[in-house]
Scaffold this motif. Structure first.
Motif, PDB file in Angstrom:
ATOM      1  N   ALA A 117       8.961   2.811  11.217  1.00 17.45           N
ATOM      2  CA  ALA A 117       9.621   3.110   9.946  1.00 17.45           C
ATOM      3  C   ALA A 117      10.020   4.575   9.905  1.00 17.45           C
ATOM      4  CB  ALA A 117       8.698   2.794   8.774  1.00 17.45           C
ATOM      5  N   VAL A 118      10.970   4.864   9.046  1.00 12.85           N
ATOM      6  CA  VAL A 118      11.343   6.240   8.732  1.00 12.85           C
ATOM      7  C   VAL A 118      11.238   6.382   7.220  1.00 12.85           C
ATOM      8  CG1 VAL A 118      13.224   7.922   8.681  1.00 12.85           C
ATOM      9  CG2 VAL A 118      12.839   6.557  10.734  1.00 12.85           C
ATOM     10  N   VAL A 119      10.550   7.432   6.784  1.00 14.40           N
ATOM     11  CA  VAL A 119      10.407   7.721   5.367  1.00 14.40           C
ATOM     12  C   VAL A 119      11.286   8.926   5.049  1.00 14.40           C
ATOM     13  CG1 VAL A 119       8.815   8.512   3.571  1.00 14.40           C
ATOM     14  CG2 VAL A 119       8.071   6.787   5.206  1.00 14.40           C
ATOM     15  N   ILE A 120      12.086   8.802   4.002  1.00 13.22           N
ATOM     16  CA  ILE A 120      12.893   9.927   3.552  1.00 13.22           C
ATOM     17  C   ILE A 120      12.173  10.566   2.376  1.00 13.22           C
ATOM     18  CG2 ILE A 120      15.096  10.641   2.541  1.00 13.22           C
ATOM     19  CD1 ILE A 120      16.401   8.410   4.176  1.00 13.22           C
ATOM     20  N   CYS A 121      11.915  11.860   2.531  1.00 14.33           N
ATOM     21  CA  CYS A 121      11.157  12.616   1.527  1.00 14.33           C
ATOM     22  C   CYS A 121      12.008  13.729   0.942  1.00 14.33           C
ATOM     23  CB  CYS A 121       9.928  13.272   2.170  1.00 14.33           C
ATOM     24  SG  CYS A 121       8.726  12.142   2.868  1.00 14.33           S
ATOM     25  N   TYR A 122      11.686  14.099  -0.286  1.00 12.28           N
ATOM     26  CA  TYR A 122      12.279  15.277  -0.908  1.00 12.28           C
ATOM     27  C   TYR A 122      11.330  16.433  -0.673  1.00 12.28           C
ATOM     28  CZ  TYR A 122      13.699  18.655  -4.396  1.00 12.28           C
ATOM     29  OH  TYR A 122      14.077  19.815  -5.025  1.00 12.28           O
ATOM     30  N   ASP A 123      11.850  17.519  -0.086  1.00  8.86           N
ATOM     31  CA  ASP A 123      11.060  18.727   0.161  1.00  8.86           C
ATOM     32  C   ASP A 123      11.575  19.811  -0.781  1.00  8.86           C
ATOM     33  OD1 ASP A 123       9.756  20.974   1.053  1.00  8.86           O
ATOM     34  OD2 ASP A 123      10.284  20.702   3.158  1.00  8.86           O
ATOM     35  N   PRO A 124      10.785  20.166  -1.806  1.00 12.65           N
ATOM     36  CA  PRO A 124      11.245  21.151  -2.777  1.00 12.65           C
ATOM     37  C   PRO A 124      11.214  22.587  -2.254  1.00 12.65           C
ATOM     38  CG  PRO A 124       9.030  20.469  -3.314  1.00 12.65           C
ATOM     39  CD  PRO A 124       9.480  19.622  -2.152  1.00 12.65           C
ATOM     40  N   VAL A 182       0.838  -1.200   0.000  1.00 15.45           N
ATOM     41  CA  VAL A 182       0.000   0.000   0.000  1.00 15.45           C
ATOM     42  C   VAL A 182       0.873   1.251   0.000  1.00 15.45           C
ATOM     43  CG1 VAL A 182      -1.657   1.343   1.372  1.00 15.45           C
ATOM     44  CG2 VAL A 182      -1.971  -1.123   1.099  1.00 15.45           C
ATOM     45  N   MET A 183       1.885   1.253   0.874  1.00 16.93           N
ATOM     46  CA  MET A 183       2.690   2.453   1.062  1.00 16.93           C
ATOM     47  C   MET A 183       3.415   2.882  -0.203  1.00 16.93           C
ATOM     48  SD  MET A 183       5.382   3.433   4.062  1.00 16.93           S
ATOM     49  CE  MET A 183       4.197   3.095   5.336  1.00 16.93           C
ATOM     50  N   ASP A 194       2.903  19.329   3.388  1.00 22.22           N
ATOM     51  CA  ASP A 194       3.108  17.882   3.251  1.00 22.22           C
ATOM     52  C   ASP A 194       2.723  17.378   1.871  1.00 22.22           C
ATOM     53  OD1 ASP A 194       4.091  17.794   5.797  1.00 22.22           O
ATOM     54  OD2 ASP A 194       2.358  16.776   6.673  1.00 22.22           O
ATOM     55  N   ALA A 195       1.817  18.074   1.199  1.00 22.99           N
ATOM     56  CA  ALA A 195       1.423  17.677  -0.158  1.00 22.99           C
ATOM     57  C   ALA A 195       2.559  17.898  -1.146  1.00 22.99           C
ATOM     58  CB  ALA A 195       0.183  18.443  -0.597  1.00 22.99           C
ATOM     59  N   ASP A 196       3.535  18.745  -0.781  1.00 21.58           N
ATOM     60  CA  ASP A 196       4.689  19.005  -1.644  1.00 21.58           C
ATOM     61  C   ASP A 196       5.823  18.010  -1.427  1.00 21.58           C
ATOM     62  OD1 ASP A 196       3.471  21.353  -2.671  1.00 21.58           O
ATOM     63  OD2 ASP A 196       4.156  22.470  -0.912  1.00 21.58           O
ATOM     64  N   LEU A 197       5.838  17.333  -0.283  1.00 21.28           N
ATOM     65  CA  LEU A 197       6.917  16.406   0.041  1.00 21.28           C
ATOM     66  C   LEU A 197       6.739  15.100  -0.720  1.00 21.28           C
ATOM     67  CD1 LEU A 197       7.247  18.479   2.390  1.00 21.28           C
ATOM     68  CD2 LEU A 197       8.048  16.570   3.733  1.00 21.28           C
ATOM     69  N   ILE A 198       7.789  14.689  -1.424  1.00 20.47           N
ATOM     70  CA  ILE A 198       7.762  13.486  -2.243  1.00 20.47           C
ATOM     71  C   ILE A 198       8.436  12.356  -1.469  1.00 20.47           C
ATOM     72  CG2 ILE A 198       8.505  12.434  -4.404  1.00 20.47           C
ATOM     73  CD1 ILE A 198       8.697  15.351  -5.514  1.00 20.47           C
ATOM     74  N   PRO A 199       7.690  11.313  -1.085  1.00 26.22           N
ATOM     75  CA  PRO A 199       8.330  10.193  -0.399  1.00 26.22           C
ATOM     76  C   PRO A 199       9.229   9.428  -1.362  1.00 26.22           C
ATOM     77  CG  PRO A 199       6.001   9.730  -0.763  1.00 26.22           C
ATOM     78  CD  PRO A 199       6.261  11.108  -1.263  1.00 26.22           C
ATOM     79  N   LEU A 254       3.597  13.032   0.892  1.00 29.86           N
ATOM     80  CA  LEU A 254       3.528  12.732   2.311  1.00 29.86           C
ATOM     81  C   LEU A 254       2.130  12.965   2.874  1.00 29.86           C
ATOM     82  CD1 LEU A 254       5.102  11.781   4.803  1.00 29.86           C
ATOM     83  CD2 LEU A 254       5.576  14.202   5.287  1.00 29.86           C
ATOM     84  N   ALA A 255       1.435  13.977   2.400  1.00 30.91           N
ATOM     85  CA  ALA A 255       0.087  14.248   2.904  1.00 30.91           C
ATOM     86  C   ALA A 255      -0.828  13.055   2.679  1.00 30.91           C
ATOM     87  CB  ALA A 255      -0.494  15.499   2.243  1.00 30.91           C
ATOM     88  N   THR A 256      -0.770  12.469   1.492  1.00 31.00           N
ATOM     89  CA  THR A 256      -1.595  11.303   1.182  1.00 31.00           C
ATOM     90  C   THR A 256      -1.184  10.112   2.033  1.00 31.00           C
ATOM     91  OG1 THR A 256      -1.823  12.109  -1.074  1.00 31.00           O
ATOM     92  CG2 THR A 256      -2.436   9.833  -0.682  1.00 31.00           C
ATOM     93  N   LEU A 257       0.109   9.925   2.216  1.00 34.80           N
ATOM     94  CA  LEU A 257       0.602   8.833   3.047  1.00 34.80           C
ATOM     95  C   LEU A 257       0.043   8.952   4.467  1.00 34.80           C
ATOM     96  CD1 LEU A 257       4.226   7.539   3.179  1.00 34.80           C
ATOM     97  CD2 LEU A 257       2.976   7.933   5.262  1.00 34.80           C
TER      98      LEU A 257
END
Length: 148
Positions: A100-107, A41-42, A114-119, A48-51
């Motif tokens: 868990a730890v998720v690493i996201c790209y924050d533009p 699912v993940m 959070d909607a801008d952060l890309i997991p 990130l917002a959707t996650l």
């Protein structure tokens, strides 16, 4: 469960990690162990917002961490690229257990949401915060190779 690369990030991690750090960054987001979505699912979440609107919850007591010492290394001998960063330390970690730890790209670290952060990647972590410092040892949190 296992470590994974999100579907939308396949092939993008190295290019995003190599961008100049003016207002963008890679961010580590701890997720609570309870309610953690399955890998199947993940991996389909695109931001990130959707996650976080799914079954997974952010472990907010510890807080997010900006990755430092990020390097992208092209290894022509092994035909791969590796993305690494300095170990991540949470000082006096408290709150709910982390799964868990998720690493996201924050533009846009200056005003994004959070909607801008890309997991990009998810890493299994078994941590019950007890007020002590917790250091997540990182060794090439992402690798991609080419087999032609």
């Amino acid at each position: 469960m296992a470590n994974l690369v999100f579907n939308q990030a396949l092939g993008r991690v190295a290019s995003l990690a190599a961008l100049p750090a003016a207002t963008d960054a890679l961010i580590a987001v701890p997720l609570e162990a309870t309610g953690l979505a399955t890998d199947a699912v993940m991996r389909d979440y695109d931001d990130l917002a959707t996650l976080l609107t799914g079954t997974s919850n952010e472990q907010t007591s510890m807080g997010r961490k900006t990755l430092t010492g990020v390097t992208v290394t092209v290894d022509d001998t092994l035909d791969r690229v590796a993305v690494d960063c300095a170990d991540i330390t949470w000082t006096a970690a408290t709150g709910n257990p982390v799964g868990a730890v998720v690493i996201c790209y924050d533009p846009d670290t200056t005003g994004g949401t959070d909607a801008d952060l890309i997991p990009l990647t998810k890493h299994d972590v078994a941590l019950t915060p007890d007020g002590n410092n917790f250091t997540l040892s990182v060794a090439d949190f992402y690798r991609a190779s080419s087999t032609a």
